[in-house]
Design a protein around this motif. Structure first.
Motif, PDB file in Angstrom:
ATOM      1  N   UNK A  58     -26.024  17.522 -27.417  1.00 39.03           N
ATOM      2  CA  UNK A  58     -25.156  16.405 -27.760  1.00 39.03           C
ATOM      3  C   UNK A  58     -25.839  15.080 -27.471  1.00 39.03           C
ATOM      4  N   UNK A  59     -25.882  14.215 -28.479  1.00 36.93           N
ATOM      5  CA  UNK A  59     -26.435  12.875 -28.294  1.00 36.93           C
ATOM      6  C   UNK A  59     -25.340  11.976 -27.719  1.00 36.93           C
ATOM      7  N   UNK A  60     -25.488  11.501 -26.474  1.00 37.85           N
ATOM      8  CA  UNK A  60     -24.422  10.698 -25.858  1.00 37.85           C
ATOM      9  C   UNK A  60     -24.506   9.213 -26.181  1.00 37.85           C
ATOM     10  N   UNK A 299     -16.288   7.590 -14.629  1.00 36.74           N
ATOM     11  CA  UNK A 299     -17.412   8.432 -14.267  1.00 36.74           C
ATOM     12  C   UNK A 299     -17.921   9.220 -15.468  1.00 36.74           C
ATOM     13  N   UNK A 300     -17.013   9.739 -16.283  1.00 41.67           N
ATOM     14  CA  UNK A 300     -17.421  10.491 -17.472  1.00 41.67           C
ATOM     15  C   UNK A 300     -18.199   9.595 -18.435  1.00 41.67           C
ATOM     16  N   UNK A 301     -17.716   8.366 -18.633  1.00 41.06           N
ATOM     17  CA  UNK A 301     -18.420   7.446 -19.528  1.00 41.06           C
ATOM     18  C   UNK A 301     -19.810   7.099 -18.997  1.00 41.06           C
ATOM     19  N   UNK A 302     -19.903   6.876 -17.693  1.00 39.20           N
ATOM     20  CA  UNK A 302     -21.197   6.500 -17.127  1.00 39.20           C
ATOM     21  C   UNK A 302     -22.166   7.671 -17.085  1.00 39.20           C
ATOM     22  N   UNK A 303     -21.649   8.885 -16.953  1.00 32.11           N
ATOM     23  CA  UNK A 303     -22.521  10.057 -17.073  1.00 32.11           C
ATOM     24  C   UNK A 303     -23.151  10.102 -18.463  1.00 32.11           C
ATOM     25  N   UNK A 304     -22.322   9.839 -19.477  1.00 29.75           N
ATOM     26  CA  UNK A 304     -22.841   9.826 -20.844  1.00 29.75           C
ATOM     27  C   UNK A 304     -23.830   8.678 -21.040  1.00 29.75           C
ATOM     28  N   UNK A 306     -25.750   7.295 -18.704  1.00 31.46           N
ATOM     29  CA  UNK A 306     -26.995   7.695 -18.052  1.00 31.46           C
ATOM     30  C   UNK A 306     -27.779   8.680 -18.885  1.00 31.46           C
ATOM     31  N   UNK A 307     -27.062   9.629 -19.504  1.00 34.38           N
ATOM     32  CA  UNK A 307     -27.740  10.578 -20.379  1.00 34.38           C
ATOM     33  C   UNK A 307     -28.335   9.913 -21.601  1.00 34.38           C
ATOM     34  N   UNK A 308     -27.633   8.921 -22.159  1.00 35.82           N
ATOM     35  CA  UNK A 308     -28.144   8.206 -23.327  1.00 35.82           C
ATOM     36  C   UNK A 308     -29.422   7.446 -22.993  1.00 35.82           C
ATOM     37  N   UNK A 309     -29.470   6.873 -21.793  1.00 39.03           N
ATOM     38  CA  UNK A 309     -30.685   6.158 -21.378  1.00 39.03           C
ATOM     39  C   UNK A 309     -31.860   7.123 -21.264  1.00 39.03           C
ATOM     40  N   UNK A 310     -31.637   8.283 -20.654  1.00 36.74           N
ATOM     41  CA  UNK A 310     -32.700   9.289 -20.544  1.00 36.74           C
ATOM     42  C   UNK A 310     -33.144   9.757 -21.925  1.00 36.74           C
ATOM     43  N   UNK A 311     -32.186   9.821 -22.865  1.00 37.36           N
ATOM     44  CA  UNK A 311     -32.507  10.272 -24.222  1.00 37.36           C
ATOM     45  C   UNK A 311     -33.182   9.203 -25.076  1.00 37.36           C
ATOM     46  N   UNK A 312     -33.442   8.041 -24.523  1.00 39.48           N
ATOM     47  CA  UNK A 312     -34.196   7.037 -25.263  1.00 39.48           C
ATOM     48  C   UNK A 312     -33.392   5.897 -25.839  1.00 39.48           C
ATOM     49  N   UNK A 313     -32.184   5.646 -25.302  1.00 37.78           N
ATOM     50  CA  UNK A 313     -31.360   4.564 -25.815  1.00 37.78           C
ATOM     51  C   UNK A 313     -32.067   3.216 -25.715  1.00 37.78           C
TER      52      UNK A 313
END
Length: 418
Positions: A58-60, A299-304, A306-313
């Motif tokens: 899933x792309x966050x 928290x759920x939004x910020x988890x997503x 953080x994941x988006x940043x790792x994925x190259x946002x």
């Protein structure tokens, strides 16, 4: 399961993860109380770690799901606005809330103008795209600013800094929305040639602000009567703080059906509901449930995120984006904040703190998503990157400094540090 191993069912895995996250939501604010860290920083870190696990498809990224981003951030913001309104002990008055009006009527328009100039001059955005970016980044966030807000109802100790930032975060959403709508109308008019000024002034400025205040006050009065004054068994006797969530949904839903500003309406509803019986212990119950729901959703939004940043946002950032972030967070907000507070009854340290802690967060994502979903912006992908970078740096910068700064202010003014 077979002799070589087993295949995990995603449902119990999801339940386990949800349980751990909820436990963290409950425990982390206590654990971080004395550390120069904030809950949002921890959430970003956990989200980034989760998305380093292989096979998460899933792309966050918010740009990949603009409509979902709009609705999810909308939910978190309205719950946060209800919580903010319920926990303000100071009665509403134009004179008593003078610090708030300074920030709304001076800091916000100056910030919008300055950020728009940065968007055009440094980032090379079109005037309309820069206007949408400025409207999205000007308001102080009611969600991520919890560490610099006042305490719960009836706790006392509403110092100048915490009250100013709480009331600003509650009210500035209603003042930012007309500018968001202006950017939307201009973006559409650029391709259709339709007239926009009369519609913007009559509908999005006068009607939506005035009707939003009226709607919020009426819903707050009705819920205040039903909660504290209705003959027989009032809602307060249930002891169930979900009444506040009911008031939030009704206020926002009715205001949206009337085409007025729902964020404004919810905050006014909260203030009116609190004023119905200011000293009642049930005010704490209502505030506590909104705070708990807000923290879980945040928290759920910020988890997503953080994941988006790792994925190259943020992979496409360059010197222009970095310079713009420095200007927005370290130059524009502090200077416009200080200008607004000239002559205000506050110490130099209090003024500097109010000017510095203009946290950008979930509300900014909502405004940008709303603008992109309803307008016609060619620079949408770049706007997401720039806004995400500003929010990311704001979370880190303000999250690392808020605890030491607030404790220093408390010591200077002779208050209990904790």
């Amino acid at each position: 399961m077979d002799i070589y191993g087993w295949e995990l069912d995603p449902y119990p895995v999801a339940l386990t993860a949800a349980g751990l996250l909820i436990a963290l939501v409950a425990w982390l604010p206590l654990a971080l109380r004395r550390l120069p860290l904030s809950l949002p920083i921890v959430c970003l870190t956990i989200g980034g770690l989760i998305y380093t696990v292989p096979h998460i498809g899933l792309d966050p990224s918010p740009s990949a799901h603009p409509h979902a981003t709009e609705r999810l951030t909308e939910f978190v913001v309205i719950v946060a606005l209800m919580g903010a309104g319920l926990k303000i002990d100071r009665r509403f008055s134009f004179r008593g809330w003078g610090m708030s009006w300074r920030l709304l009527l001076i800091t916000m328009p100056l910030s919008i103008l300055a950020i728009m100039l940065v968007g055009m001059g440094v980032l090379g955005l079109s005037a309309v795209a820069a206007l949408l970016l400025a409207a999205s980044l000007a308001p102080t966030d009611p969600v991520l600013a919890v560490d610099i807000q006042v305490g719960g109802p009836l706790e006392g100790g509403e110092d100048t800094v915490r009250f100013a930032l709480t009331s600003e975060a509650g009210l500035n959403d209603g003042f930012a929305f007309p500018v968001v709508h202006l950017a939307i109308l201009l973006s559409v008019a650029a391709t259709t040639g339709e007239p926009w000024f009369t519609q913007w002034l009559a509908l999005h400025v006068f009607w939506e602000i005035i009707a939003g205040i009226g709607c919020g006050w009426r819903v707050g009065r009705i819920f205040g009567w039903a909660t504290f004054k209705m003959p027989g068994d009032t809602l307060a006797k249930t002891g169930d703080g979900l009444v506040a969530i009911a008031a939030t949904f009704v206020s926002y839903g009715v205001s949206e059906m009337l085409h007025c500003y729902g964020f404004f309406a919810v905050f006014v509803t909260a203030l009116t509901l609190r004023n119905s019986h200011r000293e009642h212990d049930f005010q704490r119950d209502m505030h506590d449930i909104t705070e708990q729901i807000e923290r879980i959703a945040m928290m759920l939004l910020l988890l997503a995120f953080g994941g988006a940043i790792v994925n190259g946002l943020l992979a496409g950032i360059g010197w222009a984006e970095v310079l713009s972030v420095i200007l927005i967070l370290l130059v524009i907000r502090p200077i416009t904040g200080i200008l607004a507070l000239i002559g205000a009854r506050a110490s130099k340290g209090e003024k500097l703190s109010i000017a510095f802690f203009g946290i950008r967060g979930v509300g900014s994502f909502y405004y940008l998503a709303y603008g992109i979903n309803h307008g016609n912006f060619q620079d949408a992908d770049r706007l997401w990157v720039i806004l995400s970078l500003v929010v990311f740096v704001s979370i880190l910068m303000h999250g690392l400094t808020v605890t030491p700064a607030m404790r220093w202010l408390d010591r200077r003014q002779g208050r209990e540090v904790d």
